[in-house]
Design a protein around this motif. Structure first.
Motif, PDB file in Angstrom:
ATOM      1  N   LEU A 151       0.579  -1.306  -0.170  1.00 36.24           N
ATOM      2  CA  LEU A 151       0.051   0.195   0.155  1.00 36.24           C
ATOM      3  C   LEU A 151       1.094   1.123  -0.279  1.00 36.24           C
ATOM      4  CD1 LEU A 151      -2.721   1.441   0.497  1.00 36.24           C
ATOM      5  CD2 LEU A 151      -2.649   0.717   2.526  1.00 36.24           C
ATOM      6  N   VAL A 152       0.015   1.881  -0.847  1.00 37.60           N
ATOM      7  CA  VAL A 152       1.360   3.833  -1.104  1.00 37.60           C
ATOM      8  C   VAL A 152       0.558   4.624  -1.242  1.00 37.60           C
ATOM      9  CG1 VAL A 152       2.570   4.926  -2.785  1.00 37.60           C
ATOM     10  CG2 VAL A 152       2.438   2.585  -2.983  1.00 37.60           C
ATOM     11  N   VAL A 153       0.570   5.058   0.382  1.00 39.13           N
ATOM     12  CA  VAL A 153       0.263   6.832   0.341  1.00 39.13           C
ATOM     13  C   VAL A 153       1.084   7.451   0.287  1.00 39.13           C
ATOM     14  CG1 VAL A 153      -0.686   8.035   3.091  1.00 39.13           C
ATOM     15  CG2 VAL A 153      -0.820   5.501   3.027  1.00 39.13           C
ATOM     16  N   TRP A 154       0.495   8.800  -0.947  1.00 40.18           N
ATOM     17  CA  TRP A 154       0.932   9.938  -1.391  1.00 40.18           C
ATOM     18  C   TRP A 154       0.705  10.936  -0.960  1.00 40.18           C
ATOM     19  CZ3 TRP A 154       2.238   8.688  -7.410  1.00 40.18           C
ATOM     20  CH2 TRP A 154       2.965  10.517  -7.745  1.00 40.18           C
ATOM     21  N   GLU A 155       0.994  11.740  -0.436  1.00 37.12           N
ATOM     22  CA  GLU A 155       1.208  13.081   0.262  1.00 37.12           C
ATOM     23  C   GLU A 155       1.515  14.160  -1.093  1.00 37.12           C
ATOM     24  OE1 GLU A 155       1.046  16.267   3.856  1.00 37.12           O
ATOM     25  OE2 GLU A 155       1.474  13.688   3.933  1.00 37.12           O
ATOM     26  N   ASP A 161      -1.618  11.129 -10.776  1.00 37.52           N
ATOM     27  CA  ASP A 161      -2.374   9.556 -11.352  1.00 37.52           C
ATOM     28  C   ASP A 161      -1.544   7.810 -10.853  1.00 37.52           C
ATOM     29  OD1 ASP A 161      -4.008  10.819 -12.653  1.00 37.52           O
ATOM     30  OD2 ASP A 161      -2.861  11.666 -14.001  1.00 37.52           O
ATOM     31  N   ALA A 162      -1.995   6.919 -11.151  1.00 40.73           N
ATOM     32  CA  ALA A 162      -1.166   6.171 -10.932  1.00 40.73           C
ATOM     33  C   ALA A 162      -0.172   6.305 -11.622  1.00 40.73           C
ATOM     34  CB  ALA A 162      -1.735   4.746 -10.220  1.00 40.73           C
ATOM     35  N   VAL A 179      -4.120  13.117  -0.768  1.00 39.41           N
ATOM     36  CA  VAL A 179      -3.398  11.870  -0.414  1.00 39.41           C
ATOM     37  C   VAL A 179      -4.100  10.785  -1.484  1.00 39.41           C
ATOM     38  CG1 VAL A 179      -3.698   9.971   1.166  1.00 39.41           C
ATOM     39  CG2 VAL A 179      -3.287  12.658   2.446  1.00 39.41           C
ATOM     40  N   THR A 180      -2.599  10.404  -2.431  1.00 39.52           N
ATOM     41  CA  THR A 180      -3.757   9.288  -3.175  1.00 39.52           C
ATOM     42  C   THR A 180      -2.912   7.590  -3.027  1.00 39.52           C
ATOM     43  OG1 THR A 180      -3.442  10.845  -5.126  1.00 39.52           O
ATOM     44  CG2 THR A 180      -3.008   8.724  -5.887  1.00 39.52           C
ATOM     45  N   LEU A 181      -4.202   7.101  -2.416  1.00 35.72           N
ATOM     46  CA  LEU A 181      -3.761   5.762  -2.164  1.00 35.72           C
ATOM     47  C   LEU A 181      -3.162   4.336  -3.505  1.00 35.72           C
ATOM     48  CD1 LEU A 181      -5.770   4.977   1.038  1.00 35.72           C
ATOM     49  CD2 LEU A 181      -3.257   5.884   0.418  1.00 35.72           C
ATOM     50  N   LEU A 182      -2.375   4.110  -2.940  1.00 31.74           N
ATOM     51  CA  LEU A 182      -1.963   3.275  -4.202  1.00 31.74           C
ATOM     52  C   LEU A 182      -1.840   0.954  -3.796  1.00 31.74           C
ATOM     53  CD1 LEU A 182       0.447   5.361  -6.246  1.00 31.74           C
ATOM     54  CD2 LEU A 182      -1.714   5.187  -6.951  1.00 31.74           C
ATOM     55  N   ARG A 183      -1.903   0.538  -5.096  1.00 31.47           N
ATOM     56  CA  ARG A 183      -1.218  -0.861  -4.253  1.00 31.47           C
ATOM     57  C   ARG A 183      -0.270  -0.686  -5.705  1.00 31.47           C
ATOM     58  NH1 ARG A 183      -2.595  -3.014  -0.379  1.00 31.47           N
ATOM     59  NH2 ARG A 183      -5.247  -2.883   0.156  1.00 31.47           N
ATOM     60  N   ALA A 184       0.494  -1.837  -5.480  1.00 29.72           N
ATOM     61  CA  ALA A 184       1.539  -1.764  -6.001  1.00 29.72           C
ATOM     62  C   ALA A 184       1.092  -3.279  -6.624  1.00 29.72           C
ATOM     63  CB  ALA A 184       3.284  -2.309  -5.499  1.00 29.72           C
ATOM     64  N   THR A 185       1.078  -3.809  -7.705  1.00 34.77           N
ATOM     65  CA  THR A 185       0.626  -4.414  -8.680  1.00 34.77           C
ATOM     66  C   THR A 185       1.470  -5.363  -8.969  1.00 34.77           C
ATOM     67  OG1 THR A 185       1.127  -3.129 -11.034  1.00 34.77           O
ATOM     68  CG2 THR A 185      -0.875  -3.015  -9.655  1.00 34.77           C
TER      69      THR A 185
END
Length: 185
Positions: A151-155, A161-162, A179-185
């Motif tokens: 899980l990535v929390v990007w402030e 954009d991912a 804050v953008t939340l991303l999941r590493a694929t």
């Protein structure tokens, strides 16, 4: 600034006031950290904190990574190049007596050395509007710092954009903080 939850709830962190623009230090406010960690603890994203190895890129004072430790993370690697940030981070680690669970790297977040172990939770809080967040994520992924499914929390100052290798999960705004939340694929 203080720790807002977990074992160290209420413990004060080194004061920086409104920040240090020259050093690109803009600490995440207690209010935003509390809202962010409430969202992470809410179960929608599993249990990303308990037992996690955390990577805190552009760590500054270390408030995000230290908050994760207070709430059950096992280890945090802090990446910070600035002298002011390094000093405040060291002071905060001493104050909380948590050096055994921390590694501090004075490294450029866009050119990371190979990882010793991949991390399942990543905090990314680059200087706003400089365009280095995506470069730092790519560098961390290439160097093996980001585990599959992390899980990535990007402030940032605006929603992000991912980039390749990541899927978007959520985006929130608190004041001028996105804050953008991303999941590493």
């Amino acid at each position: 600034m203080r720790i807002v939850g977990g074992d160290w709830r209420g413990r004060r962190l080194a004061a920086l006031g409104k920040g240090d623009p020259g050093a690109h230090l803009r600490p995440t406010s207690d209010r935003v950290r509390e809202a962010l960690f409430s969202m992470l603890d809410g179960g929608r994203f599993g249990d990303p904190i308990d037992g996690a190895r955390v990577l805190d890129l552009f760590a500054g004072t270390g408030a995000l990574g230290l908050e994760a430790l207070s709430r059950g993370a096992d280890h945090v690697t802090f990446v910070e190049t600035g002298r002011v940030g390094q000093r405040l981070l060291a002071e905060n680690i001493r104050t909380l007596d948590c050096a055994e669970a921390c590694r501090v790297m004075k490294a450029d977040a866009t050119r990371l050395p190979p990882a010793e172990a991949a991390c399942s939770l990543v905090f990314l809080d680059p200087p706003y509007g400089k365009g280095v967040g995506e470069k730092a994520l790519a560098a961390a992924l290439r160097a093996g710092w980001i585990a599959p499914g992390a899980l990535v929390v990007w402030e940032e100052a605006a929603p992000q954009d991912a980039p390749g290798g990541f899927a978007p999960l959520d985006a929130r705004r608190w004041g001028d903080t996105h804050v953008t939340l991303l999941r590493a694929t």
